[in-house]
Design an enzyme around this catalytic site. Structure first.
Site, PDB file in Angstrom:
ATOM      1  CB  SER A   1     -87.111  31.830 -75.292  1.00 46.10           C
ATOM      2  OG  SER A   1     -87.153  32.952 -76.147  1.00 46.10           O
TER       3      SER A   1
ATOM      4  CE1 TYR B   1     -90.768  34.398 -71.979  1.00 48.60           C
ATOM      5  CE2 TYR B   1     -89.009  34.965 -73.506  1.00 48.60           C
ATOM      6  CZ  TYR B   1     -90.107  34.194 -73.182  1.00 48.60           C
ATOM      7  OH  TYR B   1     -90.542  33.221 -74.048  1.00 48.60           O
TER       8      TYR B   1
HETATM    9  P1  NAD Z   1     -99.689  30.768 -74.126  1.00 47.14           P
HETATM   10  O1  NAD Z   1    -100.047  32.029 -73.416  1.00 47.14           O
HETATM   11  O2  NAD Z   1    -100.398  30.438 -75.403  1.00 47.14           O
HETATM   12  O3  NAD Z   1     -99.840  29.511 -73.153  1.00 47.14           O
HETATM   13  C1  NAD Z   1     -99.304  29.517 -71.859  1.00 47.14           C
HETATM   14  C2  NAD Z   1    -100.096  28.565 -70.986  1.00 47.14           C
HETATM   15  O4  NAD Z   1     -99.465  28.534 -69.708  1.00 47.14           O
HETATM   16  C3  NAD Z   1    -101.556  29.006 -70.752  1.00 47.14           C
HETATM   17  O5  NAD Z   1    -102.439  27.908 -70.966  1.00 47.14           O
HETATM   18  C4  NAD Z   1    -101.571  29.462 -69.296  1.00 47.14           C
HETATM   19  O6  NAD Z   1    -102.812  29.234 -68.642  1.00 47.14           O
HETATM   20  C5  NAD Z   1    -100.478  28.577 -68.704  1.00 47.14           C
HETATM   21  N1  NAD Z   1     -99.903  29.128 -67.476  1.00 47.14           N
HETATM   22  C6  NAD Z   1     -99.541  30.411 -67.217  1.00 47.14           C
HETATM   23  N2  NAD Z   1     -99.101  30.509 -65.966  1.00 47.14           N
HETATM   24  C7  NAD Z   1     -99.166  29.272 -65.407  1.00 47.14           C
HETATM   25  C8  NAD Z   1     -98.855  28.738 -64.129  1.00 47.14           C
HETATM   26  N3  NAD Z   1     -98.378  29.516 -63.141  1.00 47.14           N
HETATM   27  N4  NAD Z   1     -99.043  27.416 -63.922  1.00 47.14           N
HETATM   28  C9  NAD Z   1     -99.543  26.623 -64.901  1.00 47.14           C
HETATM   29  N5  NAD Z   1     -99.877  27.070 -66.122  1.00 47.14           N
HETATM   30  C10 NAD Z   1     -99.695  28.385 -66.367  1.00 47.14           C
HETATM   31  O7  NAD Z   1     -98.105  30.873 -74.344  1.00 47.14           O
HETATM   32  P2  NAD Z   1     -97.101  30.150 -75.370  1.00 47.14           P
HETATM   33  O8  NAD Z   1     -96.669  31.159 -76.356  1.00 47.14           O
HETATM   34  O9  NAD Z   1     -97.645  28.858 -75.839  1.00 47.14           O
HETATM   35  O10 NAD Z   1     -95.854  29.909 -74.397  1.00 47.14           O
HETATM   36  C11 NAD Z   1     -95.529  28.641 -73.850  1.00 47.14           C
HETATM   37  C12 NAD Z   1     -94.054  28.645 -73.483  1.00 47.14           C
HETATM   38  O11 NAD Z   1     -93.261  28.856 -74.652  1.00 47.14           O
HETATM   39  C13 NAD Z   1     -93.640  29.733 -72.486  1.00 47.14           C
HETATM   40  O12 NAD Z   1     -92.696  29.202 -71.563  1.00 47.14           O
HETATM   41  C14 NAD Z   1     -92.985  30.763 -73.368  1.00 47.14           C
HETATM   42  O13 NAD Z   1     -92.044  31.556 -72.681  1.00 47.14           O
HETATM   43  C15 NAD Z   1     -92.323  29.872 -74.395  1.00 47.14           C
HETATM   44  N6  NAD Z   1     -91.989  30.540 -75.650  1.00 47.14           N
HETATM   45  C16 NAD Z   1     -92.956  31.114 -76.401  1.00 47.14           C
HETATM   46  C17 NAD Z   1     -92.605  31.733 -77.589  1.00 47.14           C
HETATM   47  C18 NAD Z   1     -93.616  32.397 -78.473  1.00 47.14           C
HETATM   48  O14 NAD Z   1     -93.222  33.126 -79.379  1.00 47.14           O
HETATM   49  N7  NAD Z   1     -94.908  32.167 -78.282  1.00 47.14           N
HETATM   50  C19 NAD Z   1     -91.263  31.758 -78.005  1.00 47.14           C
HETATM   51  C20 NAD Z   1     -90.303  31.147 -77.199  1.00 47.14           C
HETATM   52  C21 NAD Z   1     -90.674  30.534 -76.025  1.00 47.14           C
END
Ligand code: NAD
Length: 260
Positions: free
Chosen positions: A142, A155
């Site tokens: 991130s 985080y």
């Molecule tokens: P999201 O909530 O849309 O999707 C996350 C997915 O992970 C879900 O399908 C959930 O069921 C699954 N999950 C959660 N815990 C789990 C576990 N213990 N085992 C297996 N699956 C699990 O979130 P997102 O925004 O798509 O985030 C995905 C990644 O991107 C994360 O690592 C997040 O930190 C990172 N990220 C997101 C953003 C943002 O702005 N959305 C920015 C930077 C990084």
């Protein structure tokens, strides 16, 4: 970038960024295991990919913080498709709270999903990659791998830690043809972010509109969210890059929020 017949595991691929990466990999010819805690959603996501790219997706039930489930899930993919060429360790959650109010249970849960999950999934795929002399490990960092924001101690700590893990995997994996890199997105409009908007508004005492306009997008060059498709393109670059020249790196994709 072409991933024809490459076997890819994307964790957390039932939703958001992971789902976009899985779809992009399938479009590039890859076979994609949609690994997620939520099996129903993973099955729906795999079915949607198979509708466009027949036979290229399977759903795998996996809690990335559970050692046995990770081993079993990776074994299931290897049994079905022979190996694993690409791992995207992407599953993640967000919990916001000031440090003094952060419960120890929440702290451990965050580190378990983000850090233990990356370690366990990587450890499970490396023997397959080393045996074939090639592979790509991609960890979802991130902008918070590079900088900090209030309320996000666990985080930020976990996302910084992934840089160290990726660099170590790159050093160890290099002689085996295995690369490791980190993607560092800015804010992407997914359920993970939507959940935080009212929570941050409450904690910071500002409106939800100001959370979006000032906290999330205030430092970008154009006030825009990064898209799922933007992040998926970076994942494809890391997955398909043909040599060890691109390893041990982290690439920020954030509309200029963070520049280095
Ligand atoms: P999201 O909530 O849309 O999707 C996350 C997915 O992970 C879900 O399908 C959930 O069921 C699954 N999950 C959660 N815990 C789990 C576990 N213990 N085992 C297996 N699956 C699990 O979130 P997102 O925004 O798509 O985030 C995905 C990644 O991107 C994360 O690592 C997040 O930190 C990172 N990220 C997101 C953003 C943002 O702005 N959305 C920015 C930077 C990084």
């Amino acid at each position: 970038m072409n991933l024809t017949n490459k076997v890819c595991i994307v964790t957390g691929a039932a939703s958001g960024i992971g789902n976009g990466i899985a779809r992009r990999f399938a479009q590039a010819g890859g076979k994609v295991a949609v690994a997620d805690l939520n099996l129903d959603a993973a099955q729906a996501a795999a079915a949607a990919i198979n509708a466009d790219h027949p036979g290229q997706a399977m759903a795998v039930a996996m809690d990335v913080s559970d050692e046995e489930q990770v081993q079993a899930g990776v074994a299931q993919v290897a049994a079905a498709w022979g190996t694993v060429d690409v791992l995207v360790s992407n599953a993640g959650i967000q919990i916001v709270n000031p440090v003094q109010d952060f419960t120890y249970a929440d702290w451990k849960k965050m580190l378990a999903i983000h850090l233990d999950g990356a370690f366990l999934t990587t450890r499970a795929v490396l023997p397959l990659m080393y045996a074939q002399g090639s592979g790509a490990v991609i960890l979802m960092g991130s902008v918070h791998s590079k900088t900090a924001s209030p309320l996000k101690s666990a985080y930020v700590t976990a996302k910084h830690g992934l840089l160290g893990l990726a660099r170590t995997i790159a050093r160890e994996g290099g002689p085996h043809g295995v690369r490791a890199n980190v993607i560092c997105p800015g804010f992407v409009r997914t359920p993970l972010v939507d959940k935080q908007i009212p929570e941050q508004a409450k904690e910071l005492g500002i409106s939800e509109e100001d959370v979006v306009r000032k906290v999330m997008l205030g430092q970008t060059v154009d006030g825009e969210f990064t898209s799922i498709e933007d992040v998926a393109e970076v994942a494809l670059l890391f997955a398909g890059f043909p040599s060890n020249a691109l390893t041990g790196q982290s690439l920020v994709v954030s509309h200029g929020w963070f520049m280095e």
